[in-house]
Design an enzyme around this catalytic site. Structure first.
Site, mmCIF file in Angstrom:
data_model
loop_
_atom_site.group_PDB
_atom_site.id
_atom_site.type_symbol
_atom_site.label_atom_id
_atom_site.label_comp_id
_atom_site.label_asym_id
_atom_site.label_seq_id
_atom_site.Cartn_x
_atom_site.Cartn_y
_atom_site.Cartn_z
ATOM 1 C CG LEU A 1 -2.034 -0.997 1.341
ATOM 2 C CD1 LEU A 1 -2.752 -0.855 2.684
ATOM 3 C CD2 LEU A 1 -3.020 -0.857 0.198
ATOM 4 C CG ASP A 2 0.117 4.516 -2.669
ATOM 5 O OD1 ASP A 2 0.827 3.688 -3.250
ATOM 6 O OD2 ASP A 2 -0.765 5.198 -3.220
ATOM 7 N NE ARG A 3 5.729 8.409 4.928
ATOM 8 C CZ ARG A 3 6.522 7.926 5.880
ATOM 9 N NH1 ARG A 3 7.113 6.766 5.711
ATOM 10 N NH2 ARG A 3 6.731 8.605 6.996
#
Length: 306
Positions: free
Chosen positions: A139-141
């Site tokens: 997942l994106d940060r």
């Protein structure tokens, strides 16, 4: 299906549906063990039936006790680092964690700490689990929510294949600006790198195919925002963020794709649910991440309905 872990060994009582399957076929065709791991099992004599080491051409019978050495001691691969995170599903083979926003999925350089993978390593260490940290997807940060980990090499290989064949279902909830005219639809636009912004992606004819299904769950006229449920058919970097921005409905709190600060404390995107076939038992497993810090209240209300 009766299973249990005994030290480094995994034992399963053969169900009727696998009656007549050979040891080799169970490993190779049913569990789809990679060639390298299959060779390792064979060379190390890592299988037994009812306590005996038998030829791999032996046909299994219902209620046989089949054992395979799935849990050899391994290095974590990352530095254990305590992290406040929520476990939402776990057994001997897989782990699903609710990733907080603002945390990377894994280290991007040697020695990095503070990522979800570091936190999982610390959790393993505390619980006496000596295995490599294997994340199946990312997942994106800035995105919070469910991330799947495999707890041994065979589970990792099986889950990687499921992801590649799009057999892992991931459902997201997002708060986006504006009112979406069509209540549901499919966004099918290729995504590539943005030459003018090294950290951004954009819809590009020369990019990789990206397909996002969406359904409007709720529209708030006062705030002029919509809650949208999204399912990914592909997994491109920033896919949901790019697609919704391209549609004219950027995600609330998206400081990378919005030109100005819209007043939201964080990216209002959350991986609410993940569903997959168990790598060993083939049962359908669903795990929901029903909480996350600093999500807008309107999104939290819908999250509890997932």
């Amino acid at each position: 299906m009766e299973t249990n872990k005994q030290g480094e060994w995994f034992e399963i009582v053969i169900p009727e549906k696998w009656e007549g399957v050979t040891i080799e076929s169970l490993l190779k065709d049913v569990w789809k063990t990679p060639k390298k791991l299959l060779h390792q099992f064979r060379m190390n004599k890592d299988t037994t039936v009812n306590g005996e080491q038998l030829s791999w051409s032996t046909m299994l019978k219902a209620k046989d006790r089949f054992r395979v050495r799935l849990f050899p001691s391994e290095e974590f691969g990352v530095i254990p680092d305590k992290l406040d995170m929520q476990i939402i599903y776990e057994d001997d083979h897989v782990l699903v964690v609710n990733k907080p926003a603002g945390v990377d999925t894994h280290p991007n350089e040697d020695g990095q700490t503070g990522t979800l993978a570091n936190g999982v390593a610390f959790y393993y260490m505390e619980n006496g689990v000596e295995t490599k940290v294997r994340h199946i997807h990312r997942l994106d940060r800035e995105t919070s929510g469910a991330i799947l980990f495999a707890k041994h090499a065979l589970a990792g290989a099986v889950m990687d294949r499921q992801l590649e064949k799009r057999n892992i279902s991931r459902t997201y909830l997002a708060l986006v600006h504006g009112q979406i005219k069509r209540e549901q639809g499919i966004i099918d636009f290729p995504i590539g790198k943005d030459r003018h912004h090294p950290n951004r992606r954009r819809v590009s004819p020369g990019g990789q195919r990206a397909v996002t299904e969406y359904q409007v769950v709720r529209y708030d006229k006062k705030q002029h925002v919509s809650v949208v449920k999204l399912d990914l058919q592909t997994g491109r970097t920033h896919q949901i963020r790019v697609h919704m921005h391209h549609q004219g409905h950027p995600i609330a709190g998206d400081k990378l794709y919005e030109k100005q600060n819209d007043g939201y404390a964080r990216l209002a995107l959350h991986a609410a649910k993940i569903s997959f076939l168990h790598p060993i038992t083939e049962e359908r497993i669903s795990a929901s991440a029903v909480s996350s810090d600093r999500l807008p209240e309107i999104l939290k209300q819908e999250l509890n309905k997932i």
